[in-house]
Design a protein around this motif. Structure first.
Motif, PDB file in Angstrom:
ATOM      1  N   THR A 179       5.188   0.448   0.624  1.00 24.46           N
ATOM      2  CA  THR A 179       5.243  -0.634   1.606  1.00 24.46           C
ATOM      3  C   THR A 179       5.650  -1.952   0.965  1.00 24.46           C
ATOM      4  O   THR A 179       4.953  -2.457   0.070  1.00 24.46           O
ATOM      5  CB  THR A 179       3.852  -0.816   2.255  1.00 24.46           C
ATOM      6  OG1 THR A 179       3.367   0.457   2.679  1.00 24.46           O
ATOM      7  CG2 THR A 179       3.906  -1.791   3.417  1.00 24.46           C
TER       8      THR A 179
ATOM      9  N   HIS B  23       0.834  -1.205   0.000  1.00 27.29           N
ATOM     10  CA  HIS B  23       0.000   0.000   0.000  1.00 27.29           C
ATOM     11  C   HIS B  23       0.868   1.254   0.000  1.00 27.29           C
ATOM     12  O   HIS B  23       2.060   1.200   0.292  1.00 27.29           O
ATOM     13  CB  HIS B  23      -0.947   0.033   1.214  1.00 27.29           C
ATOM     14  CG  HIS B  23      -0.264   0.222   2.537  1.00 27.29           C
ATOM     15  ND1 HIS B  23       0.129  -0.831   3.324  1.00 27.29           N
ATOM     16  CD2 HIS B  23       0.094   1.349   3.223  1.00 27.29           C
ATOM     17  CE1 HIS B  23       0.687  -0.369   4.431  1.00 27.29           C
ATOM     18  NE2 HIS B  23       0.696   0.960   4.397  1.00 27.29           N
TER      19      HIS B  23
ATOM     20  N   HIS C  99       4.657   7.088   2.117  1.00 30.53           N
ATOM     21  CA  HIS C  99       5.409   5.834   2.102  1.00 30.53           C
ATOM     22  C   HIS C  99       4.875   4.861   1.076  1.00 30.53           C
ATOM     23  O   HIS C  99       3.705   4.926   0.696  1.00 30.53           O
ATOM     24  CB  HIS C  99       5.489   5.162   3.474  1.00 30.53           C
ATOM     25  CG  HIS C  99       4.192   4.700   4.085  1.00 30.53           C
ATOM     26  ND1 HIS C  99       3.372   5.523   4.805  1.00 30.53           N
ATOM     27  CD2 HIS C  99       3.598   3.482   4.124  1.00 30.53           C
ATOM     28  CE1 HIS C  99       2.329   4.841   5.257  1.00 30.53           C
ATOM     29  NE2 HIS C  99       2.427   3.586   4.851  1.00 30.53           N
TER      30      HIS C  99
ATOM     31  N   GLU D 220       7.777   1.371   4.562  1.00 30.41           N
ATOM     32  CA  GLU D 220       7.101   0.462   5.500  1.00 30.41           C
ATOM     33  C   GLU D 220       7.228  -0.985   5.020  1.00 30.41           C
ATOM     34  O   GLU D 220       7.420  -1.241   3.823  1.00 30.41           O
ATOM     35  CB  GLU D 220       5.624   0.860   5.609  1.00 30.41           C
ATOM     36  CG  GLU D 220       4.861   0.068   6.675  1.00 30.41           C
ATOM     37  CD  GLU D 220       3.365   0.377   6.689  1.00 30.41           C
ATOM     38  OE1 GLU D 220       2.968   1.559   6.575  1.00 30.41           O
ATOM     39  OE2 GLU D 220       2.597  -0.590   6.797  1.00 30.41           O
TER      40      GLU D 220
HETATM   41 NI    NI Z   1       1.249   2.169   5.915  1.00 31.30          NI
END
Ligand code: NI
Ligand code: OOG
Length: 263
Positions: free
Chosen positions: A166, A40, A164, A234
């Motif tokens: 991931t 994500h 971010h 992440e």
């Molecule tokens: Ni996240």
């Protein structure tokens, strides 16, 4: 409007150029001969009608994304939703907004002044999602916001872009858990977000997450350039639900700590 692939390509370019240049090194450390799967991305905004969560969600809904979970973070005064696409290869999208009306009158006045500068026509299509700041702000105002809300100051300084990407840990052969990814990154000079422990969540909530601390990046203010926290990376491992499907949601208690990667 861009296709989903084109939009994520542009979000990625903006993220590595402006917010998280160390993402290249994260890829080099974790890639195993095939492209990493992006679980994500996350976007942040001010919860005012002109630029709120729903405005950022619009381009994703147009691409066929559907709204799924919603989350509240009372202490940080944030509200968030996540969106999923019927094509499981498309990354999920986590969008949060600052509940501006719950903040101090001083913060509200600053944020209203920023958002007033946004030309509503710049919010059509999807390009605004990776165009950074749509307002002018000086560094004293950035600092004033940071004293009350780190989140508000981040959005004010950086504007729109993925904060971010991931890595899906499920895909990795060398790492069974986030802890092992963290160690690999630490060994290579990265700082890991330790808020709430270096790994947030576990199999009991069907999601394990960790993240780097945000890169410090130069941001140009009219009164000079400052080096401030930008984007981070992440890592997420998802577990299988009793019904046999992989859990696709988020976990509010963990997300609350992931936000602190930009502190
Ligand atoms: Ni996240
Ligand atoms: C989002 C933090 C939450 C997650 O995966 O739980 C999150 C943000 O920092 O904007 O990304």
């Amino acid at each position: 409007m861009d296709s989903g692939q084109a939009l994520f390509d542009k979000l990625w370019q903006d993220y590595i150029n402006r917010l998280c240049p160390s993402a290249h090194q994260v890829h080099a450390l974790l890639e195993e001969g095939q492209p990493l799967i992006n679980d994500h991305i996350a976007l942040r905004t001010f919860g005012l009608p002109k630029v709120g969560l729903e405005v950022l969600a619009r381009p994703f809904l147009a691409l066929g994304y559907q709204q799924k979970g919603d989350y509240t973070f009372e202490a940080k005064k944030l509200n968030a939703c996540h969106f999923e696409h019927p094509d499981p290869l498309m990354p999920k999208v986590f969008i949060s907004e600052l509940m501006v009306e719950q903040c101090s009158p001083a913060l509200q006045a600053i944020v209203h002044k920023l958002v007033t500068q946004v030309d509503a026509s710049s919010l059509t299509g999807s390009d605004f999602l990776h165009q950074g700041r749509l307002w002018d702000i000086d560094s004293a105002t950035y600092q004033a916001l940071a004293e009350e809300s780190e989140y508000a100051s981040w959005v004010a300084a950086h504007g729109y872009g993925a904060n971010h990407f991931t890595v899906s840990v499920n895909q990795l052969k060398a790492h069974d858990h986030c802890q092992s990814v963290n160690q690999k990154l630490r060994d290579n000079g990265f700082a890991i977000n330790e808020a709430g422990g270096e790994v947030k969540g576990d199999a009991s909530v069907y999601l394990e997450q960790s993240s780097t601390m945000a890169d410090r990046v130069p941001v140009v203010f009219p009164d000079g350039t400052q080096t401030i926290p930008g984007g981070f990376y992440e890592f997420a491992k998802r577990y299988v639900l009793p019904n046999g499907e992989l859990y696709q949601g988020f976990v509010a208690a963990s997300a609350d700590k992931i936000f602190e990667s930009t502190h």
